[in-house]
Design a protein around this motif. Structure first.
Motif, PDB file in Angstrom:
ATOM      1  N   SER B  57       0.787  -1.264   0.062  1.00 26.39           N
ATOM      2  CA  SER B  57      -0.017   0.071   0.062  1.00 26.39           C
ATOM      3  C   SER B  57       0.886   1.077  -0.003  1.00 26.39           C
ATOM      4  O   SER B  57       0.488   2.248  -0.519  1.00 26.39           O
ATOM      5  N   GLU B  58       1.919   0.975   0.615  1.00 23.91           N
ATOM      6  CA  GLU B  58       2.819   2.324   0.580  1.00 23.91           C
ATOM      7  C   GLU B  58       3.322   2.901  -0.850  1.00 23.91           C
ATOM      8  O   GLU B  58       3.766   3.931  -1.093  1.00 23.91           O
ATOM      9  N   LEU B  59       3.075   2.062  -2.048  1.00 24.81           N
ATOM     10  CA  LEU B  59       3.426   2.775  -3.504  1.00 24.81           C
ATOM     11  C   LEU B  59       2.147   3.918  -3.592  1.00 24.81           C
ATOM     12  O   LEU B  59       2.692   4.512  -4.608  1.00 24.81           O
ATOM     13  N   SER B  60       1.133   3.860  -2.949  1.00 28.36           N
ATOM     14  CA  SER B  60       0.278   5.069  -2.770  1.00 28.36           C
ATOM     15  C   SER B  60       0.949   6.188  -1.899  1.00 28.36           C
ATOM     16  O   SER B  60       0.747   5.922  -0.820  1.00 28.36           O
ATOM     17  N   PRO B  61       1.256   7.259  -2.616  1.00 32.25           N
ATOM     18  CA  PRO B  61       1.983   8.297  -1.739  1.00 32.25           C
ATOM     19  C   PRO B  61       0.855   8.705  -0.638  1.00 32.25           C
ATOM     20  O   PRO B  61       1.590   9.149   0.517  1.00 32.25           O
ATOM     21  N   ASP B  62      -0.349   8.642  -0.897  1.00 32.69           N
ATOM     22  CA  ASP B  62      -1.160   9.252   0.537  1.00 32.69           C
ATOM     23  C   ASP B  62      -1.816   8.263   1.070  1.00 32.69           C
ATOM     24  O   ASP B  62      -2.767   8.507   2.082  1.00 32.69           O
ATOM     25  N   ALA B  63      -1.062   6.920   1.188  1.00 29.00           N
ATOM     26  CA  ALA B  63      -1.595   6.085   2.083  1.00 29.00           C
ATOM     27  C   ALA B  63      -1.101   6.209   3.607  1.00 29.00           C
ATOM     28  O   ALA B  63       0.141   6.562   3.750  1.00 29.00           O
ATOM     29  N   ARG B  64      -1.838   5.954   4.456  1.00 31.44           N
ATOM     30  CA  ARG B  64      -1.449   6.280   5.905  1.00 31.44           C
ATOM     31  C   ARG B  64      -1.937   5.135   6.602  1.00 31.44           C
ATOM     32  O   ARG B  64      -3.192   4.890   6.732  1.00 31.44           O
ATOM     33  N   ALA B  65      -1.133   4.568   7.500  1.00 32.75           N
ATOM     34  CA  ALA B  65      -1.738   3.434   8.352  1.00 32.75           C
ATOM     35  C   ALA B  65      -1.388   3.784   9.802  1.00 32.75           C
ATOM     36  O   ALA B  65      -0.351   4.194  10.355  1.00 32.75           O
ATOM     37  N   ARG B  66      -2.526   3.476  10.794  1.00 34.30           N
ATOM     38  CA  ARG B  66      -2.321   3.775  12.279  1.00 34.30           C
ATOM     39  C   ARG B  66      -2.825   2.608  12.691  1.00 34.30           C
ATOM     40  O   ARG B  66      -3.456   1.701  12.297  1.00 34.30           O
ATOM     41  N   GLY B  67      -1.964   1.931  13.964  1.00 33.85           N
ATOM     42  CA  GLY B  67      -2.192   0.780  14.391  1.00 33.85           C
ATOM     43  C   GLY B  67      -1.192  -0.056  14.073  1.00 33.85           C
ATOM     44  O   GLY B  67      -0.055   0.318  14.004  1.00 33.85           O
ATOM     45  N   ASP B  68      -1.285  -1.534  14.102  1.00 30.20           N
ATOM     46  CA  ASP B  68      -0.106  -2.273  13.933  1.00 30.20           C
ATOM     47  C   ASP B  68      -0.270  -3.638  13.164  1.00 30.20           C
ATOM     48  O   ASP B  68      -1.595  -4.032  13.440  1.00 30.20           O
ATOM     49  N   ILE B  69       0.685  -4.219  12.632  1.00 31.19           N
ATOM     50  CA  ILE B  69       0.494  -5.427  11.992  1.00 31.19           C
ATOM     51  C   ILE B  69       1.764  -6.204  12.406  1.00 31.19           C
ATOM     52  O   ILE B  69       2.665  -5.580  12.078  1.00 31.19           O
ATOM     53  N   LEU B  70       1.586  -7.290  13.212  1.00 26.58           N
ATOM     54  CA  LEU B  70       2.659  -8.259  13.468  1.00 26.58           C
ATOM     55  C   LEU B  70       2.539  -9.412  12.796  1.00 26.58           C
ATOM     56  O   LEU B  70       1.682 -10.107  12.232  1.00 26.58           O
ATOM     57  N   LEU B  71       3.795  -9.934  12.270  1.00 23.58           N
ATOM     58  CA  LEU B  71       4.429 -10.934  11.559  1.00 23.58           C
ATOM     59  C   LEU B  71       5.025 -11.710  12.697  1.00 23.58           C
ATOM     60  O   LEU B  71       6.230 -11.331  12.854  1.00 23.58           O
ATOM     61  N   ASP B  72       4.779 -13.092  13.123  1.00 19.94           N
ATOM     62  CA  ASP B  72       5.284 -13.726  14.296  1.00 19.94           C
ATOM     63  C   ASP B  72       5.824 -12.625  15.565  1.00 19.94           C
ATOM     64  O   ASP B  72       6.890 -12.878  16.000  1.00 19.94           O
ATOM     65  N   GLY B  73       4.853 -12.041  15.708  1.00 19.09           N
ATOM     66  CA  GLY B  73       4.838 -11.135  16.889  1.00 19.09           C
ATOM     67  C   GLY B  73       6.005  -9.683  16.447  1.00 19.09           C
ATOM     68  O   GLY B  73       5.941  -9.189  17.572  1.00 19.09           O
ATOM     69  N   GLN B  74       6.381  -9.341  15.366  1.00 17.18           N
ATOM     70  CA  GLN B  74       7.124  -8.366  15.147  1.00 17.18           C
ATOM     71  C   GLN B  74       6.306  -7.464  14.262  1.00 17.18           C
ATOM     72  O   GLN B  74       5.670  -7.952  13.006  1.00 17.18           O
TER      73      GLN B  74
END
Lengths: 283, 254
Positions: B57-74
């Protein structure tokens, strides 16, 4: 509903349009073919081994066109080699590395304005800047630099168009497979854009080979064989122009034109073969 | 690496494109070695969720994420995360078959080559293994140098799955991978997914409810960027807790 205007049935209209587009396409072909046939008919009898290997004598009345052939190849090669990296760099910057804004608008506006300037103006600029101010004199280098400036806008515009027409999904695929920006451009975008980019370059080669006004003011019109980039040179187009306009030798002018046309064909064939290799290999 | 039962944990994820909020306080736990389906009507934010996991999603310059996504706890959004490394671990298959304009072999070898795998025999082995795992090997083994565009749509999509598998990922995200494919191709892809879950985690946005029912171990139902409910396949399909889930899976809307 009854139409009061003279109108054709849709079927008849279809036929008229078909005949019309065919006729237009055929007449364009006919114009091209008749020019080529006329030049080759007049020029081919002049061409022989001596014509291709000898230096012009008595202003071009006698001898061959070896030095104009070499001059053309040198000036054109230099122009394309100089303009291509700058043009492609600008195109990739515009299409991949920046968002549309004031800067890109200014660059695009400049490129478009530059594309519309008559070549004699480039010649004058080249004469004042490269020949006089930078003191490069009438030389292959001055001519190549001037032509590079002249063809730059074409390369920028066609390359940018080609890069932009690469489907977004190719970029997404490459990024999703762990590609960096540069890997993505090199591995996924460039192979798809190479055909369009190369078409712009071929177009530019054609313009460089055929250019007269900008070259005569910057590379000069010396008849001897150029022995480096600082030597003055006469290109085939300039040679042809001088032979014809000064009434020196119409036969040799046609011979020069025929060689010029054959050269352009050869360049196109070679370039297309190269593009096919680049496009199918893909990396 | 922190020990975690879940392969992927989505924590209070808000996602914006410019002013528009696409995901609202999303929480999901995705267990390992399962097929996890995310279902919902168009514009539910499912594509955004999948693309948030591998950070595409970061390919879209106006994308913004809040919160978190963990992969194997990281956290995948932690500053020390190498995005290329993350995307190699979390592969993605798109909703249209997207072979790159090059040969079948070069398509599969594309990812490994980006990761600086140069050895010819290693590449050849990787390509063969990936094509076998995607059940495509027998159909293409004699024409690996042919352009990938010469394959049928179903074969192209399996090629895309093989291309992801060539990177030996831990997770595969599939965004409506069978939309526009014929039933035979769809069945082949579903079969390979069922086999693949032995060794990796699969998050899929199925192209219809029936497919979700066939392949999923767990199902999450999303609506307008919010999670409605999540549960085991049987739970969601036979005994949904939320009326909207029930309405959606019985075809009352969507």
């Amino acid at each position: 509903m009854k139409s009061t205007r003279l109108s054709l049935s849709p079927r008849a209209a279809e036929r008229v349009i078909k005949v019309f587009v065919w006729a237009v396409a055929l007449s364009i072909m006919a114009v091209l073919v008749s020019i080529v046939v006329f030049i080759l008919y007049k020029g081919l009898p002049v061409i022989n081994a001596g014509f291709l290997t000898e230096i012009p004598r008595r202003m071009g009345r006698e001898g061959g066109i070896a030095s104009p052939i070499v001059g053309t190849l040198l000036v054109t090669a230099l122009a394309v080699l100089l303009a291509t990296p700058f043009g492609m760099g600008t195109a990739f910057y515009l299409a991949e590395y920046t968002r549309d804004g004031a800067v890109t608008r200014i660059i695009r506006f400049s490129a478009e304005s530059l594309a519309g300037i008559p070549s004699i103006v480039y010649g004058l600029f080249g004469f004042i800047f490269f020949v006089m101010y930078l003191n490069l004199g009438w030389s292959v280098l001055s001519g190549g630099l001037t032509l590079a400036v002249m063809i730059l806008p074409t390369i920028i515009r066609t390359s940018e168009e080609a890069v932009r027409s690469v489907p977004t999904i190719y970029r997404e695929v490459s990024f999703s497979l762990g590609g960096t920006k540069w890997q993505t451009i090199r591995g996924a975008v460039f192979p798809s854009a190479v055909r369009g980019i190369a078409n712009g370059i071929i177009l530019s080669i054609g313009r460089s080979v055929a250019e007269t006004a900008a070259v005569v003011l910057t590379a000069g019109s010396a008849l001897r064989m150029p022995d480096g980039v600082f030597a003055p040179a006469r290109t085939m187009a300039v040679h042809f122009y001088i032979l014809a306009s000064e009434g020196i030798s119409m036969d040799n002018a046609y011979g020069t034109a025929a060689v010029l046309i054959i050269l352009i064909f050869l360049i196109n064939i070679a370039a297309n073969m190269l593009i096919d290799r680049l496009a199918t290999k893909g990396r | 690496m922190a020990v975690s039962e879940n392969k992927i944990t989505v924590k209070d994820l808000d996602f914006h494109y410019g002013e528009k909020q696409v995901l609202h306080a999303l929480n999901l736990n995705i267990p390992p070695n399962k097929i996890f389906s995310v279902i919902g009507p168009a514009n539910s934010g499912i594509t955004t969720l999948l693309r948030a996991i591998n950070r595409l999603s970061e390919l879209s310059p106006d994308a913004r994420a809040r919160g978190d996504i963990l992969l194997d706890g990281q956290s995948v959004y932690a500053p020390q995360v190498d995005v290329s490394e993350l995307r190699r671990k979390v592969g993605m298959v798109f909703d249209v078959p997207a072979p790159l304009p090059m040969s079948i072999f070069d398509n599969i070898a594309y990812g490994p080559r980006l990761a600086k795998v140069r050895n010819k025999s290693v590449l050849a082995e990787t390509v063969e293994g990936a094509l076998r795992a995607a059940a495509l090997w027998d159909e293409v083994k004699d024409r690996l140098r042919a352009p990938a565009s010469s394959l049928s749509g179903g074969q192209q999509q399996r090629l895309c799955i093989a291309r992801v598998l060539a990177l030996k990922p831990e997770v595969i995200l599939l965004d409506r991978p069978c939309s526009g494919l014929d039933p035979v191709s769809t069945a082949k892809i579903e079969d390979s997914l069922t086999e693949l879950k032995e060794r990796l985690t699969i998050v899929v946005s199925p192209h219809n409810i029936q497919q979700a029912g066939r392949v999923s171990d767990r199902v999450a139902f999303m609506l307008s960027g919010r999670l409605v409910e999540e549960g085991a396949n049987a739970e969601i399909f036979s005994n949904p807790k939320d009326q909207r889930t029930s309405d959606y899976i019985t075809g009352r809307f969507g």
